[in-house]
Design a protein around this motif. Structure first.
Motif, PDB file in Angstrom:
ATOM      1  N   ALA A  31       0.978  -1.148   0.046  1.00 49.91           N
ATOM      2  CA  ALA A  31      -0.091  -0.086  -0.087  1.00 49.91           C
ATOM      3  C   ALA A  31       0.761   1.290  -0.009  1.00 49.91           C
ATOM      4  CB  ALA A  31      -0.918  -0.096   1.301  1.00 49.91           C
ATOM      5  N   SER A  32       1.954   1.205   0.600  1.00 48.09           N
ATOM      6  CA  SER A  32       2.818   2.232   0.754  1.00 48.09           C
ATOM      7  C   SER A  32       3.604   2.647  -0.728  1.00 48.09           C
ATOM      8  CB  SER A  32       3.797   2.219   1.807  1.00 48.09           C
ATOM      9  OG  SER A  32       5.238   1.160   1.173  1.00 48.09           O
ATOM     10  N   LYS A  33       3.395   1.853  -1.547  1.00 53.50           N
ATOM     11  CA  LYS A  33       3.781   2.047  -2.928  1.00 53.50           C
ATOM     12  C   LYS A  33       2.626   2.103  -3.930  1.00 53.50           C
ATOM     13  CE  LYS A  33       7.887   1.117  -1.329  1.00 53.50           C
ATOM     14  NZ  LYS A  33       8.451   2.080  -0.874  1.00 53.50           N
ATOM     15  N   SER A  34       1.510   2.321  -3.347  1.00 55.83           N
ATOM     16  CA  SER A  34       0.420   2.605  -4.320  1.00 55.83           C
ATOM     17  C   SER A  34       0.330   4.006  -5.223  1.00 55.83           C
ATOM     18  CB  SER A  34      -0.906   2.185  -3.590  1.00 55.83           C
ATOM     19  OG  SER A  34      -1.218   3.039  -2.670  1.00 55.83           O
ATOM     20  N   LYS A  35      -0.569   4.147  -6.028  1.00 57.52           N
ATOM     21  CA  LYS A  35      -0.799   5.347  -6.759  1.00 57.52           C
ATOM     22  C   LYS A  35      -1.045   6.695  -5.971  1.00 57.52           C
ATOM     23  CE  LYS A  35      -1.458   3.750 -11.536  1.00 57.52           C
ATOM     24  NZ  LYS A  35      -2.533   3.591 -12.512  1.00 57.52           N
ATOM     25  N   ILE A  36      -1.816   6.365  -5.117  1.00 57.62           N
ATOM     26  CA  ILE A  36      -2.597   7.667  -4.317  1.00 57.62           C
ATOM     27  C   ILE A  36      -1.385   8.044  -3.334  1.00 57.62           C
ATOM     28  CG2 ILE A  36      -3.484   6.120  -2.283  1.00 57.62           C
ATOM     29  CD1 ILE A  36      -5.148   9.348  -4.121  1.00 57.62           C
ATOM     30  N   ILE A  37      -0.400   7.311  -2.948  1.00 58.49           N
ATOM     31  CA  ILE A  37       0.475   7.753  -1.906  1.00 58.49           C
ATOM     32  C   ILE A  37       1.127   8.926  -2.087  1.00 58.49           C
ATOM     33  CG2 ILE A  37       2.490   6.947  -0.665  1.00 58.49           C
ATOM     34  CD1 ILE A  37      -0.031   5.899   0.648  1.00 58.49           C
ATOM     35  N   LYS A  38       1.388   9.334  -3.478  1.00 57.44           N
ATOM     36  CA  LYS A  38       2.385  10.322  -3.509  1.00 57.44           C
ATOM     37  C   LYS A  38       1.718  11.561  -3.174  1.00 57.44           C
ATOM     38  CE  LYS A  38       5.256  12.983  -7.083  1.00 57.44           C
ATOM     39  NZ  LYS A  38       4.698  14.172  -6.410  1.00 57.44           N
ATOM     40  N   SER A  39       0.342  11.586  -3.499  1.00 55.68           N
ATOM     41  CA  SER A  39      -0.510  12.725  -3.122  1.00 55.68           C
ATOM     42  C   SER A  39      -0.561  12.933  -1.541  1.00 55.68           C
ATOM     43  CB  SER A  39      -2.040  12.536  -3.819  1.00 55.68           C
ATOM     44  OG  SER A  39      -1.647  12.455  -5.339  1.00 55.68           O
ATOM     45  N   VAL A  40      -0.795  11.632  -1.014  1.00 55.38           N
ATOM     46  CA  VAL A  40      -0.966  11.633   0.494  1.00 55.38           C
ATOM     47  C   VAL A  40       0.189  12.350   1.211  1.00 55.38           C
ATOM     48  CG1 VAL A  40      -0.967   9.984   2.464  1.00 55.38           C
ATOM     49  CG2 VAL A  40      -2.636   9.510   0.445  1.00 55.38           C
ATOM     50  N   ILE A  41       1.377  11.797   0.785  1.00 50.81           N
ATOM     51  CA  ILE A  41       2.761  12.039   1.025  1.00 50.81           C
ATOM     52  C   ILE A  41       2.865  13.720   1.033  1.00 50.81           C
ATOM     53  CG2 ILE A  41       5.180  12.310   0.981  1.00 50.81           C
ATOM     54  CD1 ILE A  41       4.944   9.129   0.481  1.00 50.81           C
ATOM     55  N   ASP A  42       2.557  14.146  -0.244  1.00 50.96           N
ATOM     56  CA  ASP A  42       2.460  15.523  -0.382  1.00 50.96           C
ATOM     57  C   ASP A  42       1.738  16.578   0.466  1.00 50.96           C
ATOM     58  OD1 ASP A  42       4.406  15.204  -2.381  1.00 50.96           O
ATOM     59  OD2 ASP A  42       2.867  15.608  -3.996  1.00 50.96           O
ATOM     60  N   PHE A  43       0.407  15.975   0.812  1.00 49.69           N
ATOM     61  CA  PHE A  43      -0.489  16.577   1.742  1.00 49.69           C
ATOM     62  C   PHE A  43      -0.038  16.858   3.120  1.00 49.69           C
ATOM     63  CE2 PHE A  43      -3.879  15.577   4.656  1.00 49.69           C
ATOM     64  CZ  PHE A  43      -4.670  16.546   4.554  1.00 49.69           C
ATOM     65  N   ALA A  44       0.468  15.455   3.552  1.00 51.46           N
ATOM     66  CA  ALA A  44       1.160  15.569   4.876  1.00 51.46           C
ATOM     67  C   ALA A  44       2.638  16.305   4.783  1.00 51.46           C
ATOM     68  CB  ALA A  44       1.463  14.079   5.207  1.00 51.46           C
ATOM     69  N   LYS A  45       3.274  16.376   3.943  1.00 47.76           N
ATOM     70  CA  LYS A  45       4.357  17.221   4.076  1.00 47.76           C
ATOM     71  C   LYS A  45       4.040  18.758   4.032  1.00 47.76           C
ATOM     72  CE  LYS A  45       7.948  13.994   3.541  1.00 47.76           C
ATOM     73  NZ  LYS A  45       8.837  13.264   2.780  1.00 47.76           N
ATOM     74  N   SER A  46       2.866  18.994   3.479  1.00 50.12           N
ATOM     75  CA  SER A  46       2.460  20.490   3.544  1.00 50.12           C
ATOM     76  C   SER A  46       1.732  20.808   4.747  1.00 50.12           C
ATOM     77  CB  SER A  46       1.840  20.877   2.054  1.00 50.12           C
ATOM     78  OG  SER A  46       0.519  20.025   2.131  1.00 50.12           O
ATOM     79  N   GLY A  47       1.785  19.787   5.502  1.00 54.44           N
ATOM     80  CA  GLY A  47       1.181  20.351   7.057  1.00 54.44           C
ATOM     81  C   GLY A  47      -0.438  19.681   7.151  1.00 54.44           C
ATOM     82  N   GLY A  48      -0.821  19.061   6.169  1.00 53.30           N
ATOM     83  CA  GLY A  48      -2.406  18.379   6.563  1.00 53.30           C
ATOM     84  C   GLY A  48      -2.321  17.167   7.350  1.00 53.30           C
ATOM     85  N   LEU A  49      -3.381  17.031   7.995  1.00 61.49           N
ATOM     86  CA  LEU A  49      -3.627  16.032   8.950  1.00 61.49           C
ATOM     87  C   LEU A  49      -3.760  14.701   8.321  1.00 61.49           C
ATOM     88  CD1 LEU A  49      -5.808  17.310  11.919  1.00 61.49           C
ATOM     89  CD2 LEU A  49      -3.220  17.601  11.713  1.00 61.49           C
ATOM     90  N   LEU A  50      -2.933  13.820   8.841  1.00 60.54           N
ATOM     91  CA  LEU A  50      -3.054  12.485   8.061  1.00 60.54           C
ATOM     92  C   LEU A  50      -3.096  11.470   9.102  1.00 60.54           C
ATOM     93  CD1 LEU A  50      -2.715  10.314   5.927  1.00 60.54           C
ATOM     94  CD2 LEU A  50      -0.178  10.931   5.990  1.00 60.54           C
ATOM     95  N   MET A  51      -3.974  10.807   9.506  1.00 55.90           N
ATOM     96  CA  MET A  51      -4.306   9.868  10.322  1.00 55.90           C
ATOM     97  C   MET A  51      -4.329   8.230  10.100  1.00 55.90           C
ATOM     98  SD  MET A  51      -7.142   9.927  13.269  1.00 55.90           S
ATOM     99  CE  MET A  51      -8.541   9.540  12.353  1.00 55.90           C
ATOM    100  N   GLY A  52      -3.372   7.276  10.477  1.00 55.23           N
ATOM    101  CA  GLY A  52      -3.530   5.912   9.988  1.00 55.23           C
ATOM    102  C   GLY A  52      -3.794   5.029  11.169  1.00 55.23           C
ATOM    103  N   ILE A  53      -4.778   4.361  11.111  1.00 59.60           N
ATOM    104  CA  ILE A  53      -5.236   3.478  12.097  1.00 59.60           C
ATOM    105  C   ILE A  53      -4.865   2.103  11.878  1.00 59.60           C
ATOM    106  CG2 ILE A  53      -7.429   2.590  13.466  1.00 59.60           C
ATOM    107  CD1 ILE A  53      -6.849   5.826  13.706  1.00 59.60           C
ATOM    108  N   CYS A  54      -4.279   1.362  12.648  1.00 56.09           N
ATOM    109  CA  CYS A  54      -4.062  -0.093  12.493  1.00 56.09           C
ATOM    110  C   CYS A  54      -3.420  -0.388  11.246  1.00 56.09           C
ATOM    111  CB  CYS A  54      -5.259  -1.154  12.548  1.00 56.09           C
ATOM    112  SG  CYS A  54      -5.115  -2.677  12.958  1.00 56.09           S
ATOM    113  N   ASN A  55      -3.765  -0.828  10.317  1.00 58.86           N
ATOM    114  CA  ASN A  55      -3.163  -1.282   9.041  1.00 58.86           C
ATOM    115  C   ASN A  55      -2.626   0.187   8.291  1.00 58.86           C
ATOM    116  OD1 ASN A  55      -3.752  -2.311   5.728  1.00 58.86           O
ATOM    117  ND2 ASN A  55      -1.942  -3.044   6.898  1.00 58.86           N
TER     118      ASN A  55
END
Lengths: 80, 227
Positions: free
Chosen positions: B62-86
Motif C-alpha cells: 500500500a505504501s507504494k500505491s498510486k495515491i500515496i504520492k498525493s498523500v505524502i505531499d498533503f502531509a508534508k505540506s502540513g495536512g492532518l493525516l491519520m493511520g489506524i491499525c493497518n
C-alpha cells in the motif's frame, strides 16, 4: 538473469514465528535445536544479461520494497 | 470539514471510519488507491484492514500505491493525516513515521478492548480533550512497535509518543502491554504532530449501545480543533 535474494530479520529483532517453529521442532524431538530465525527468499527473473547490472537493480528493489531496513537485512545469494 | 478515507484492496475498516467521520460532522469522501489526486481535505485517513492481503510486510505494498504520492505531499505540506491499525503500518512503511510494527510478541491475533493514555495534547488530535485515558478497541496481528535506539531517542526528544497502553487508571505497566510494543507505545506522531499513527480503532467506539463512547470523544474533539 535469475537473481536469488534472501531477506532476514536483524539479530536484535524479535522473531516470534521463528520461536514458535523452534518449539514445534523440539516437540517433534529435535531436542538439539537452539534457535530458528525465519526469513524470506525471492527469485527475480530480470531482462538483463550483465550480472553486475542485474544485481544492482535487485539491490535497489530490496532497498525500496523487498526489505525494510529498520528490521531486515538482505543478501544476494545467487545469479544465473 | 472535509475528510478523505483511502481504500486499498483489503481495507476493511474504511466504511466504519466513513460512518464515524460523518457522524461527527465531516463531509467524507472515499478515495480509491489507484486514483492519483486527493480532493481538498482537512483530514486524510488510512483505515485499518489487510491491504494487499498483508503480503510481503503489512502495509508495504500500500505504501507504494498510486495515491500515496498525493498523500505524502498533503502531509508534508502540513495536512492532518491519520493511520489506524493497518493505516499505521502503511505510515511506517512510507517512512512518514519512524519505526515498524512487528508481529505481536506472543504470536496471537489480539482482538480486545484496551486502555490507552494520551501522552501529548499539544496537537490537533488531542488538544483540549477532557479525558486522559481512553478505552478503545484493538484488533491486530502486527502491532508490536519497534524502532532503532536512535529513532527512539529522537521520538522521545521530540515528544512524539501519542498513546501508551495502560490500565483503567492510566498506569503504564508491562502487564498492560498487549503485543510487546517498545515502551507500551500504541501510537506516535511525526515531529510536526500533523501525522498520527495508532493501533487502536477509535471508529469502533462511537456507540454507547454497541461498544463505548471514547471514540466519539476523540472525533468530537478532533473536529472542534479543526474548526
Amino acid at each position: 538473469m535469475k537473481i536469488s535474494v534472501v531477506v532476514t530479520l536483524k539479530k536484535a529483532v524479535l522473531d516470534p514465528q521463528g520461536t514458535t517453529i523452534m518449539k514445534a521442532l523440539k516437540g517433534m524431538n529435535f531436542n538439539n535445536v537452539n534457535d530458528v530465525r525465519q526469513g524470506k527468499y525471492f527469485e527475480i527473473e530480470i531482462d538483463e544479461k550483465d550480472q553486475k547490472k542485474a544485481e544492482d537493480q535487485v539491490s535497489q528493489m530490496c532497498d525500496k520494497l523487498l526489505a525494510n531496513l529498520v528490521i531486515e537485512d538482505y543478501k544476494i545469494i545467487g545469479s544465473q | 470539514m472535509n475528510s478523505s478515507v483511502i481504500i486499498f484492496p483489503g481495507s476493511n475498516c474504511d466504511r466504519d471510519m466513513d460512518v464515524a467521520l460523518k457522524k461527527f460532522g465531516f463531509k467524507n469522501k472515499m478515495i480509491w488507491h489507484d486514483d492519483t489526486k486527493l480532493p481538498k481535505s482537512d483530514l486524510v485517513v488510512l483505515p485499518g484492514g489487510f491491504s494487499y492481503g498483508d503480503y510481503l510486510r503489512c502495509g508495504s505494498m500500500a505504501s507504494k500505491s498510486k495515491i500515496i504520492k498525493s498523500v505524502i505531499d498533503f502531509a508534508k505540506s502540513g495536512g492532518l493525516l491519520m493511520g489506524i491499525c493497518n493505516g499505521f503500518q502503511i505510515l511506517t512503511e512510507t517512512e512518514l513515521l519512524p519505526g515498524v510494527l512487528l508481529r505481536n510478541k506472543f504470536s496471537e491475533f489480539i482482538c480486545k478492548d484496551v486502555f490507552v493514555k494520551i501522552n501529548n495534547t499539544e496537537n490537533k488530535y488531542f488538544k483540549k480533550i477532557n479525558k486522559q485515558t481512553l478505552k478503545l478497541h484493538i484488533a491486530h496481528n502486527e502491532g508490536n512497535y519497534f524502532c532503532t535506539n536512535n529513532q527512539m531517542k529522537e521520538i522521545e526528544d521530540n515528544n512524539q509518543i501519542a498513546l501508551f497502553y495502560c490500565d483503567k487508571k492510566g498506569e503504564i505497566k508491562d502487564e498492560h502491554n498487549p503485543n510487546g510494543s517498545s515502551k507500551n507505545i500504541a501510537g506516535i506522531f511525526n515531529k510536526e504532530k500533523n501525522i498520527l499513527g495508532m493501533m487502536p480503532h477509535p471508529e469502533r467506539m462511537i456507540d454507547a449501545y454497541l461498544s463505548g463512547e471514547d471514540g466519539s470523544l476523540f472525533f468530537q474533539n478532533l473536529i472542534k480543533n479543526l474548526k
